[in-house]
Design a protein around this motif. Structure first.
Motif, PDB file in Angstrom:
ATOM      1  N   CYS A  35       0.831  -1.196   0.000  1.00  0.00           N
ATOM      2  CA  CYS A  35       0.000   0.000   0.000  1.00  0.00           C
ATOM      3  C   CYS A  35       0.868   1.249   0.000  1.00  0.00           C
ATOM      4  O   CYS A  35       1.901   1.303   0.672  1.00  0.00           O
ATOM      5  CB  CYS A  35      -0.906  -0.004   1.231  1.00  0.00           C
ATOM      6  SG  CYS A  35      -1.825   1.540   1.476  1.00  0.00           S
ATOM      7  N   CYS A  37      -0.077   5.711  -0.520  1.00  0.00           N
ATOM      8  CA  CYS A  37      -1.046   6.731  -0.952  1.00  0.00           C
ATOM      9  C   CYS A  37      -0.563   7.466  -2.194  1.00  0.00           C
ATOM     10  O   CYS A  37      -1.337   8.212  -2.803  1.00  0.00           O
ATOM     11  CB  CYS A  37      -1.318   7.715   0.186  1.00  0.00           C
ATOM     12  SG  CYS A  37       0.127   8.654   0.725  1.00  0.00           S
ATOM     13  N   TYR A  58      -2.732  -1.378  -3.010  1.00  0.00           N
ATOM     14  CA  TYR A  58      -3.796  -0.532  -2.477  1.00  0.00           C
ATOM     15  C   TYR A  58      -3.293   0.896  -2.324  1.00  0.00           C
ATOM     16  O   TYR A  58      -2.120   1.129  -2.035  1.00  0.00           O
ATOM     17  CB  TYR A  58      -4.249  -1.048  -1.108  1.00  0.00           C
ATOM     18  CG  TYR A  58      -4.881  -2.429  -1.124  1.00  0.00           C
ATOM     19  CD1 TYR A  58      -6.180  -2.620  -1.573  1.00  0.00           C
ATOM     20  CD2 TYR A  58      -4.161  -3.535  -0.685  1.00  0.00           C
ATOM     21  CE1 TYR A  58      -6.763  -3.884  -1.574  1.00  0.00           C
ATOM     22  CE2 TYR A  58      -4.730  -4.803  -0.674  1.00  0.00           C
ATOM     23  CZ  TYR A  58      -6.032  -4.980  -1.131  1.00  0.00           C
ATOM     24  OH  TYR A  58      -6.601  -6.231  -1.128  1.00  0.00           O
ATOM     25  N   ASP A  60      -4.950   2.962  -0.175  1.00  0.00           N
ATOM     26  CA  ASP A  60      -5.438   3.367   1.140  1.00  0.00           C
ATOM     27  C   ASP A  60      -5.129   2.239   2.122  1.00  0.00           C
ATOM     28  O   ASP A  60      -5.489   1.080   1.880  1.00  0.00           O
ATOM     29  CB  ASP A  60      -6.948   3.627   1.082  1.00  0.00           C
ATOM     30  CG  ASP A  60      -7.497   4.257   2.357  1.00  0.00           C
ATOM     31  OD1 ASP A  60      -7.098   3.819   3.458  1.00  0.00           O
ATOM     32  OD2 ASP A  60      -8.343   5.167   2.260  1.00  0.00           O
ATOM     33  N   TYR A  61      -4.468   2.583   3.245  1.00  0.00           N
ATOM     34  CA  TYR A  61      -4.080   1.543   4.193  1.00  0.00           C
ATOM     35  C   TYR A  61      -5.277   0.802   4.754  1.00  0.00           C
ATOM     36  O   TYR A  61      -5.183  -0.387   5.135  1.00  0.00           O
ATOM     37  CB  TYR A  61      -3.250   2.140   5.330  1.00  0.00           C
ATOM     38  CG  TYR A  61      -4.034   2.915   6.358  1.00  0.00           C
ATOM     39  CD1 TYR A  61      -4.659   2.276   7.427  1.00  0.00           C
ATOM     40  CD2 TYR A  61      -4.169   4.304   6.276  1.00  0.00           C
ATOM     41  CE1 TYR A  61      -5.380   2.974   8.372  1.00  0.00           C
ATOM     42  CE2 TYR A  61      -4.897   5.021   7.215  1.00  0.00           C
ATOM     43  CZ  TYR A  61      -5.493   4.350   8.259  1.00  0.00           C
ATOM     44  OH  TYR A  61      -6.212   5.043   9.189  1.00  0.00           O
ATOM     45  N   ARG A  62      -6.439   1.451   4.801  1.00  0.00           N
ATOM     46  CA  ARG A  62      -7.633   0.793   5.327  1.00  0.00           C
ATOM     47  C   ARG A  62      -8.066  -0.376   4.441  1.00  0.00           C
ATOM     48  O   ARG A  62      -8.612  -1.368   4.926  1.00  0.00           O
ATOM     49  CB  ARG A  62      -8.771   1.818   5.469  1.00  0.00           C
ATOM     50  CG  ARG A  62      -8.574   2.786   6.630  1.00  0.00           C
ATOM     51  CD  ARG A  62      -9.597   3.896   6.605  1.00  0.00           C
ATOM     52  NE  ARG A  62      -9.262   4.883   5.588  1.00  0.00           N
ATOM     53  CZ  ARG A  62      -8.749   6.076   5.850  1.00  0.00           C
ATOM     54  NH1 ARG A  62      -8.545   6.434   7.106  1.00  0.00           N
ATOM     55  NH2 ARG A  62      -8.460   6.912   4.877  1.00  0.00           N
ATOM     56  N   GLU A  63      -7.810  -0.244   3.137  1.00  0.00           N
ATOM     57  CA  GLU A  63      -8.139  -1.337   2.220  1.00  0.00           C
ATOM     58  C   GLU A  63      -7.208  -2.523   2.448  1.00  0.00           C
ATOM     59  O   GLU A  63      -7.638  -3.686   2.400  1.00  0.00           O
ATOM     60  CB  GLU A  63      -8.035  -0.844   0.775  1.00  0.00           C
ATOM     61  CG  GLU A  63      -9.030   0.250   0.424  1.00  0.00           C
ATOM     62  CD  GLU A  63      -8.814   0.802  -0.973  1.00  0.00           C
ATOM     63  OE1 GLU A  63      -7.704   0.599  -1.526  1.00  0.00           O
ATOM     64  OE2 GLU A  63      -9.734   1.429  -1.514  1.00  0.00           O
ATOM     65  N   TYR A  81       2.179   9.235  11.024  1.00  0.00           N
ATOM     66  CA  TYR A  81       1.088   8.332  10.668  1.00  0.00           C
ATOM     67  C   TYR A  81       1.105   7.045  11.495  1.00  0.00           C
ATOM     68  O   TYR A  81       0.184   6.223  11.391  1.00  0.00           O
ATOM     69  CB  TYR A  81       1.164   7.958   9.182  1.00  0.00           C
ATOM     70  CG  TYR A  81       0.940   9.097   8.229  1.00  0.00           C
ATOM     71  CD1 TYR A  81      -0.219   9.867   8.267  1.00  0.00           C
ATOM     72  CD2 TYR A  81       1.895   9.414   7.255  1.00  0.00           C
ATOM     73  CE1 TYR A  81      -0.429  10.906   7.379  1.00  0.00           C
ATOM     74  CE2 TYR A  81       1.700  10.457   6.363  1.00  0.00           C
ATOM     75  CZ  TYR A  81       0.544  11.201   6.420  1.00  0.00           C
ATOM     76  OH  TYR A  81       0.347  12.231   5.533  1.00  0.00           O
TER      77      TYR A  81
END
Length: 395
Positions: A35, A37, A58, A60-63, A81
């Motif tokens: 991942c 951004c 990815y 987005d780290y949430r994905e 972060y």
């Protein structure tokens, strides 16, 4: 053997992320997701590492942490972060390797500890100096009783590449708190570990004394030259160009620490010296130990007989070991997977990482507020027992 499938958050392989790809044990682990951004970083990763064509990317780290196949994650992003991503990953039930520093505030560290404790998920912080041969040899000497009970510690950190921290985001307090925390967390942790205690009170001084006087700063938004600080012509410091347009962190600092076991310690850091070395001295009731060099071919000197400064009574010659940071990088990456798999405990606990940040964080407050002494708040007993017990909760 079933492989541990992991994801890498932070795809800039010119920074610390590359050690994960380089050293993870292929026989017991598998990279399945990455991942970043910045789409350019993901494109560069795909181009530079075609062997990972099946790795999911990815933005987005949430994905990534929602990916059901991912069992563990490496958080290798900018310091500010760390807290947000680590807490989210722990809440999602993923084992976490969190690059040092743990967070940029004491409160942030405690939120990470709370998430790890509540979810009973393995957490390891990247204090790779615990795996350096020079540090391990000094710990061996101390633990053997050769120099008696440690009472006093002096540490000096000379940094001739220090201008690199003043070319980018580390130059600003809002992004890292300061370099006593960001850079010094390594050394404070080593002091705690080898001296056998944690800081309970700190008092510090520091100043922005050199890099604030440089000219030829970067324009806002202009990318820094990441390699400039390692070039031979990066000297003298007052003549350097290409530093951050905004600098408000100290370029030298010193802190005094009272440990809970009675040991007293000092740590001094300077970011504009002509040489580069960490020098540790641990003084006990029967002698002292000191390192001469900290990586590669170096020596550990031990004095146990009284006399003027002379040839040490014992000299340990250490040879160069393959791998970054004196061979520590491959060791800590492999140690994480062994820890996650329940094969071996980690040398660094999240509690120890938190206490290193606590000393640095409160040290910055002290130096910026009239050098006032600051007491380090302890964690609750439940957390202490859990993290000191190998992150196994007792029923």
């Amino acid at each position: 053997m079933k492989k541990t499938k992991f994801g890498l958050i932070g795809a800039d392989m010119s920074l610390r992320a590359h050690v994960v790809e380089l050293y993870y044990p292929r026989e017991s682990a598998e990279l399945v997701a990455i991942c970043d951004c910045n789409p350019a970083m993901l494109e560069k990763f795909a181009a530079d590492y075609p062997q990972y064509k099946n790795v999911r990317a990815y933005g987005d780290y949430r994905e990534l942490i929602a990916d059901p196949e991912v069992e563990a994650v490496f958080v290798m992003v900018r310091d500010f972060y760390h807290e947000e991503i680590a807490v989210a990953a722990l809440n999602a039930g993923k084992a976490v390797f969190l690059e040092k520093p743990m967070a940029i505030t004491l409160e942030g560290c405690d939120r990470i500890l709370e998430a790890a404790y509540r979810n009973q998920v393995p957490l390891m912080v990247g204090h790779n100096m615990r795996y350096m041969p020079s540090i391990l040899k000094m710990k061996e000497v101390i633990d053997s009783g050769m120099i008696g009970d440690i009472q006093c510690v002096w540490v000096r950190h000379f940094i001739n590449y220090g201008s690199c921290y003043f070319r980018h985001w580390c130059a600003q307090r809002e992004h890292c708190t300061g370099l006593l925390l960001q850079k010094g967390a390594h050394d404070i942790d080593v002091i705690h570990w080898l001296a056998g205690g944690y800081s309970t009170r700190v008092c510090a001084m520091g100043k922005l004394s050199v890099y604030n006087r440089t000219t030829g700063r970067l324009a806002p938004g202009e990318a820094p030259d990441r390699k400039a600080s390692w070039k031979p012509d990066c000297w003298p410091p007052l003549e350097l160009k290409g530093l951050s347009p905004k600098i408000d962190v100290e370029d030298h600092s010193m802190i005094m620490m009272q440990l809970d076991n009675g040991v007293q310690a000092t740590y001094q850091q300077c970011m504009y010296t002509p040489d580069s070395e960490r020098n540790y001295t641990f003084i006990g009731t029967h002698g002292r130990v000191e390192n001469i060099g900290d990586q590669g071919e170096c020596q550990i000197h031990v004095w146990t007989d009284r006399g003027s400064r002379r040839r040490p009574d014992v000299i340990y010659d250490l040879k160069a070991v393959e791998g970054g940071h004196g061979g520590a990088d491959p060791r800590i990456i492999k140690a994480f997977f062994a820890f996650v798999r329940g094969e071996a405990p980690a040398l660094i606990t999240p509690l120890a990482a938190r206490n290193a940040i606590a000393a640095g964080y409160l040290g910055h407050y002290s130096m910026r507020n009239g050098n006032v002494p600051m007491d380090v708040p302890p964690v609750c007993r439940e957390w202490e027992e859990y993290f000191n017990g190998g992150q196994v909760r007792r029923s």
